[in-house]
Each structure stands twice: as C-alpha cells, then as structure tokens.
Scaffold this motif. Structure first.
Motif, PDB file in Angstrom:
ATOM      1  N   ASP A 386       0.808  -1.216   0.000  1.00 26.38           N
ATOM      2  CA  ASP A 386       0.000   0.000   0.000  1.00 26.38           C
ATOM      3  C   ASP A 386       0.845   1.271   0.000  1.00 26.38           C
ATOM      4  N   LEU A 387       2.060   1.169   0.509  1.00 26.19           N
ATOM      5  CA  LEU A 387       2.945   2.336   0.557  1.00 26.19           C
ATOM      6  C   LEU A 387       3.766   2.483  -0.729  1.00 26.19           C
ATOM      7  N   GLY A 388       3.500   1.623  -1.699  1.00 23.50           N
ATOM      8  CA  GLY A 388       4.211   1.718  -2.968  1.00 23.50           C
ATOM      9  C   GLY A 388       5.534   0.988  -2.984  1.00 23.50           C
ATOM     10  N   ARG A 389       5.832   0.260  -1.916  1.00 29.96           N
ATOM     11  CA  ARG A 389       7.099  -0.460  -1.874  1.00 29.96           C
ATOM     12  C   ARG A 389       7.013  -1.686  -2.757  1.00 29.96           C
ATOM     13  N   THR A 390       8.004  -1.884  -3.566  1.00 27.87           N
ATOM     14  CA  THR A 390       7.978  -2.999  -4.505  1.00 27.87           C
ATOM     15  C   THR A 390       9.399  -3.395  -4.859  1.00 27.87           C
ATOM     16  N   LEU A 391       9.532  -4.366  -5.722  1.00 26.15           N
ATOM     17  CA  LEU A 391      10.844  -4.842  -6.154  1.00 26.15           C
ATOM     18  C   LEU A 391      11.330  -4.025  -7.345  1.00 26.15           C
ATOM     19  N   PRO A 392      12.639  -4.035  -7.609  1.00 24.55           N
ATOM     20  CA  PRO A 392      13.134  -3.394  -8.840  1.00 24.55           C
ATOM     21  C   PRO A 392      12.481  -4.017 -10.063  1.00 24.55           C
ATOM     22  N   ALA A 393      12.241  -3.192 -11.065  1.00 20.58           N
ATOM     23  CA  ALA A 393      11.569  -3.689 -12.278  1.00 20.58           C
ATOM     24  C   ALA A 393      12.363  -4.793 -12.962  1.00 20.58           C
ATOM     25  N   SER A 394      13.671  -4.825 -12.745  1.00 20.73           N
ATOM     26  CA  SER A 394      14.509  -5.834 -13.400  1.00 20.73           C
ATOM     27  C   SER A 394      14.290  -7.239 -12.843  1.00 20.73           C
ATOM     28  N   LEU A 395      13.715  -7.344 -11.644  1.00 20.38           N
ATOM     29  CA  LEU A 395      13.392  -8.673 -11.096  1.00 20.38           C
ATOM     30  C   LEU A 395      11.995  -9.054 -11.564  1.00 20.38           C
ATOM     31  N   ASN A 396      11.928  -9.366 -12.830  1.00 24.73           N
ATOM     32  CA  ASN A 396      10.642  -9.635 -13.466  1.00 24.73           C
ATOM     33  C   ASN A 396      10.479 -11.126 -13.745  1.00 24.73           C
ATOM     34  N   ALA A 397       9.359 -11.461 -14.393  1.00 26.38           N
ATOM     35  CA  ALA A 397       9.056 -12.867 -14.657  1.00 26.38           C
ATOM     36  C   ALA A 397      10.103 -13.522 -15.553  1.00 26.38           C
ATOM     37  N   ALA A 398      10.671 -12.751 -16.496  1.00 25.51           N
ATOM     38  CA  ALA A 398      11.676 -13.319 -17.397  1.00 25.51           C
ATOM     39  C   ALA A 398      12.927 -13.733 -16.627  1.00 25.51           C
ATOM     40  N   LEU A 399      13.386 -12.896 -15.703  1.00 30.63           N
ATOM     41  CA  LEU A 399      14.570 -13.238 -14.912  1.00 30.63           C
ATOM     42  C   LEU A 399      14.299 -14.439 -14.021  1.00 30.63           C
ATOM     43  N   ILE A 400      13.128 -14.455 -13.398  1.00 30.47           N
ATOM     44  CA  ILE A 400      12.815 -15.555 -12.490  1.00 30.47           C
ATOM     45  C   ILE A 400      12.724 -16.880 -13.247  1.00 30.47           C
ATOM     46  N   ARG A 401      12.148 -16.858 -14.450  1.00 29.64           N
ATOM     47  CA  ARG A 401      12.114 -18.080 -15.248  1.00 29.64           C
ATOM     48  C   ARG A 401      13.526 -18.520 -15.625  1.00 29.64           C
TER      49      ARG A 401
END
Length: 582
Positions: A386-401
């Motif tokens: 809710d506070l807008g805290r999130t992961l860097p955009a580079s840790l996306n589904a493509a990297l995780i796969r």
C-alpha cells in the motif's frame, strides 16, 4: 556437450562489410531462434574499402584481395559442408564497399565461379533496414534512434520494437558517406592551413564540399539535423525527446570499437562483462573523445585492432558532431547486431521475435518442471504494498524463469566450484553467446545463481562478484541475493528439479509487513512456507532439513548484511513455517 541441431535449421551467412568479412553458421531451430545461437563463426580482416585505395586514389579491388576473399569463402564452404548446412540456406551479403567498387561486377562473378554462390547486393535503404533489424534483435525492446557505422557509410533511422513488432521510419534509413574508413580518409585529405579560422559558411569549395574540418563538421551537423526531421519520428518519440531524452542504439564495427574503449575506462574497472552487446553509457561518457582518442593512440585495448585504433580519431569526430547535432540523446546503448543478425532476425515470425531473449536462451537448460519452479520462486517474492514499496523492475518474470531454468545446471560439479561456475554462466559460460541479453540481466543472473549455492567465493572470484554488484543498484543486488538463497532452499527440497504439483512439498506466500527487525520498527518481508507435516515421512521438509535453509534466508535481511554497509539497502526477512496435514 555439443548440441547437434537439425541441418535444415542451420543457416550459413557471409557478411562482406567494408572493414572485414564475417562468416557464421546459425541454428534457427524454433526453440532457440530468438537468441540467434551461433554454432560456428569466423572473421577475415580483409578491408574491401581500404583495398580500393591501396594506391592512394580509388581504384578497383586488387586481384590479390579478391584471391584472399575467394580463399576465405572456399574455406567457409567446407565448414558449411562439415556442419551439413543445406546449400539453399547459405547467403552472401555485400554492402557499401562492394556496391560502389569499380570492378564490382567482375568481383561478384569470380565469387560465383569459385563457390557457386550469388552475391546479394544490399542497396543503401535495405542495408539500413537490415542493420536496424540487427539492433532490434539485440534487445528485448527498443525505442529511440538507431545508427549503424560501417567502413564506407553510416545509416540513421528511428525504431520502436516491442512484442515482436518492429517499426522504423517509412522512409527507411538515411545513409551518409561517413563510414569509419571513409571519414578517416576524408579528414586526412582536408586542408588545415589558413582557412581553419574562417567561418563554416566560407569553408566550402566552389562545388560545395567542405574544405576544412570545421566546414565538414558544420556540414555533417546540418545533414544529421535534417535527417532527424526527414525521418519524421512519431509523436511518442518526439514527446519522449522533449521530456526525458532519447536513447541512441549503435551498431557497426566503428561504434563497437568505441564502446570497447569506453568499457576499458568505465568507473567499474576492470569492467566485469566482456560482451559489447547491451553495454550502455550516458551521453557525457559517450563524448569523452579526447580521452578515448589518446587511449587508442597510446595503449593496446581489448578488441581494438590496429586498423580500428587508426579509425578512432574519425569516430571521435563523428561522435562530437552527432551529440551536438542531436542534443536530445541522453543514453547510448551498444549492440552486436548488424547485417548478419538483422538478416536472420528478419526471417523469424512475429511470435518468435516477441520472446524475451533471456528465458529464450535459458530454456534448453531447464528441467521439465522449470515452469512450476518459476511459479514457486515468484510466489516467494513480495508484490507492491500500500505504501508503494515494490521490487526493482529488473526482477521480473523473465529473470525468475531464467533462474528456474539454470538453477540445476551446476549440480554435478564439485561443491566448492558450483558458486564460481554459476557466477560465470552469463559472462563467459554457456550463455555468453546468447544474443540480446542486457548487461543488467547478465549481472543479476550471475549473482543470483552464485547465491543459489553454498559457500564463499575464493579469490579472485570475490572481486568479480563485487564488480558485478557495482554495475547494479543496491536494491537489485539485495534481491538477487534473496532470490538466489530462495532458489537454494527450493533446490534442496526438490533436488532433481521434479515437482509433483498434486502434492507439492512447498508452497510460498510472501508479503510486505510492518513491525519487523530487532526492535520491531522496520518494514520488511514475511515469507510464509506451507509444507506437509513430518508425519508424512517427507524428510526433505522435516525441521532438521528445512530450518537451516530458513536460517540462511533470514540472514539475508540482517542489518549487518545490507548492501552498501550499515546505511545501505536491506529489509528484514521473517520466515513463518506452517505444517499442514493433507
């Protein structure tokens, strides 16, 4: 172990450029085609441009140069036969130097007589378009201006490439006679006496061409500015140029040489990724022309030949002109994609072009359950709160796969070598030749796979790890460590990478939460692990097996392990284990 592709998927390509001839055999099997995997490559340092000026003035391509070209082509013909490349899948492409040669027709006839191959002449417009496709192949997406610097000419256009669709200017590319070799010769021939102090408008000959460096500079600036308008960029690019600036994507040998020189002077030194594709700099770094020119003149630099070093002053001249003419450029990205990559990429269907190059490159190394493993890892990462805290955009589904695909690759190695081998996977290992992967993704994958295995890195590999971390943000480094340790936990519970989705050993649910840390004052991540109770006799998730892995995961979030020191980045990690009866 060498993978043996189907011969029908192999393509042999000869790119006869102005500064050299490139030979390659590429496997375009559907599963791997997006990354243009090369099974054979060679290069002959024959400059068709320089050969035409061997007497000081332009003449035909000398017969001894033609003989050298024929010899190298016959050698490649044998290589194609050894690999089983069908004759109908072999192409010979020629650009500026061949197109404008006085004896172009005879040159091509001799090639046909010796090899049986026709030479496909790329007209200026097609050369620019194919070069632009090479740039599109070099990244997951492209949005900005594109330039290709050959020996005899340079082309410019705009490009928006996304989801497998490539848009460039309807007018194609605009070509200029400012190739690295051509501009070197032009600068050498200019008079620098007396008239250098004259105004640019006076520094013209009666027939129009510039007669001084200042005149040439003014003329080139005017041509580049006019080209930008003539290419008619779409409103989205014009608006981006006004608000944030545009990215300039560069291909061609002259620009790649400039990129390697910049890489040698990078603030992270020595730069940890020896691959030009995906390297990027700011406009300010790009324009270090005096420093880079002096470096090329005084030192031997990785991937800079004597010929390339001799052309650096001309490239420096072009760089200064380009930046002054197009001030909207703020970022510069270098790519390996040229005529070869563009021609091959252009043959792919839209669905294949749309694939992200990172998971496309790692797919052959995944287990049959790699998709299930990726879903499990993804569930172990918190989303946006809710506070807008999130992961860097580079840790996306493509990297995780990609992590899920690669997390078992080094299992057969001796325990003490796994982390070292994993660190090199995307740099000099099995993914080094994968085309289109960004440097950030290479660094993230290397650090994550390294963290997946137990044990510290021995010197000098710990230094490489530090330099890889330095080209990323502190947040990226922290989450790469977390993801790697999480993958280590998953790998220990599923040692063969086989997941029974009907009766999973593990299920994750991660969320952001307040009240964490020693004093309960920090916001961090709570990872809930659901697993079967020990009474089901699953030793893999018994407390004795699982608790040490959980401890390692929680250690990542300790204050002493923050990235960048005590005041660096890190968040507390709290793991809750719930054991359920089925």
């Amino acid at each position: 172990m060498l993978r043996t592709p189907s011969p029908s998927s192999l393509y042999g390509l000869v790119d006869m450029g102005s500064n050299g001839i490139r030979f390659s055999i590429t496997d375009l099997s559907p599963a791997t085609a997006r990354c243009l995997p090369t099974v054979y490559q060679d290069r002959e340092g024959i400059s068709l441009f320089d050969a035409q000026y061997s007497t000081g003035v332009k003449g035909p391509i000398p017969q001894d140069t033609i003989d050298g070209v024929l010899s190298s082509l016959l050698k490649f013909k044998s290589a194609c036969a050894d690999f089983g490349v069908p004759e109908f899948n072999i192409r010979v492409l020629a650009t500026e130097a061949t197109r404008n040669a006085i004896n172009s027709q005879d040159f091509r006839k001799q090639i046909k007589d010796a090899t049986g191959w026709d030479v496909a002449m790329l007209p200026k417009e097609a050369e620019g378009r194919i070069g632009a496709m090479g740039v599109a192949s070099s990244f997951a997406s492209v949005e900005g201006l594109v330039m290709d610097l050959g020996g005899g000419s340079t082309q410019i256009t705009w490009m928006i490439a996304k989801d497998g669709k490539v848009q460039t200017s309807p007018k194609g590319s605009i070509s200029f006679p400012f190739g690295a070799a051509a501009l070197s010769r032009q600068l050498a021939e200019l008079s620098v006496s007396g008239s250098e102090s004259a105004s640019p408008s006076m520094q013209k000959s009666k027939n129009g061409p510039a007669t001084t460096r200042a005149g040439l500079e003014a003329d080139m600036k005017a041509q580049f500015r006019q080209a930008y308008e003539d290419l008619d960029p779409p409103e989205s690019l014009r608006e981006k140029a006004k608000r944030h600036g545009l990215t300039l994507y560069l291909s061609g040998g002259g620009f790649r040489g400039w990129g390697y020189l910049l890489m040698s002077q990078h603030k992270v030194s020595p730069y940890p990724i020896p691959i030009i594709n995906g390297f990027h700099v700011t406009k300010r770094e790009f324009q270090q022309t005096s420093q880079i020119s002096a470096l090329a003149a005084e030192q031997s630099v990785f991937r800079i030949s004597k010929r390339r070093a001799a052309q650096v002053p001309a490239v420096a001249f072009l760089v200064n002109v380009l930046v002054d003419a197009l001030p909207m450029i703020t970022q510069v990205r270098f790519c390996q994609g040229g005529v070869r990559e563009g021609f091959l990429f252009d043959t792919l269907d839209t669905a294949t072009k749309a694939l992200d190059p990172l998971p496309a490159a790692t797919a052959p190394y995944g287990t049959a359950c790699a998709g299930d493993l990726a879903e499990l890892l993804f569930a172990g990462l918190p989303g946006q709160n809710d506070l807008g805290r999130t992961l860097p955009a580079s840790l996306n589904a493509a990297l995780i796969r990609a992590v899920a695909d690669m997390m078992y690759l080094h299992l057969p190695l001796p325990k003490e070598t796994r982390s070292v081998a994993a660190l090199h996977t995307s740099l000099t290992g099995v993914l080094a030749s994968a085309h289109g992967i960004s440097h950030a993704d290479r660094a993230l994958l290397a650090l994550t796979l390294c963290a997946r295995w137990d044990g510290d890195l021995p010197p000098p590999y710990s230094d490489l790890q530090t330099r890889l971390q330095a080209i990323l943000t502190q947040q990226e480094v922290f989450w790469a460590k977390y993801l790697g340790v999480l993958a280590g936990l998953v790998g220990a519970v599923y040692p063969a990478g086989r997941v029974d989705v009907a009766r999973p050993r593990l299920q994750f649910a991660a969320r952001w939460a307040d009240g964490l840390g020693k004093k309960g004052l920090n916001q961090g991540v709570v990872l809930q692990i659901n697993c079967r109770r020990e009474s089901h006799n699953d030793a893999m998730t018994a407390p004795a097996a699982l608790n040490p892995l959980v401890h390692e995961l929680e250690k990542v979030g300790k204050k002493k392990n923050r990235v960048g020191g005590e005041h660096g980045y890190g968040v507390p990690i709290q793991v809750e284990i719930e054991r359920v009866l089925e």
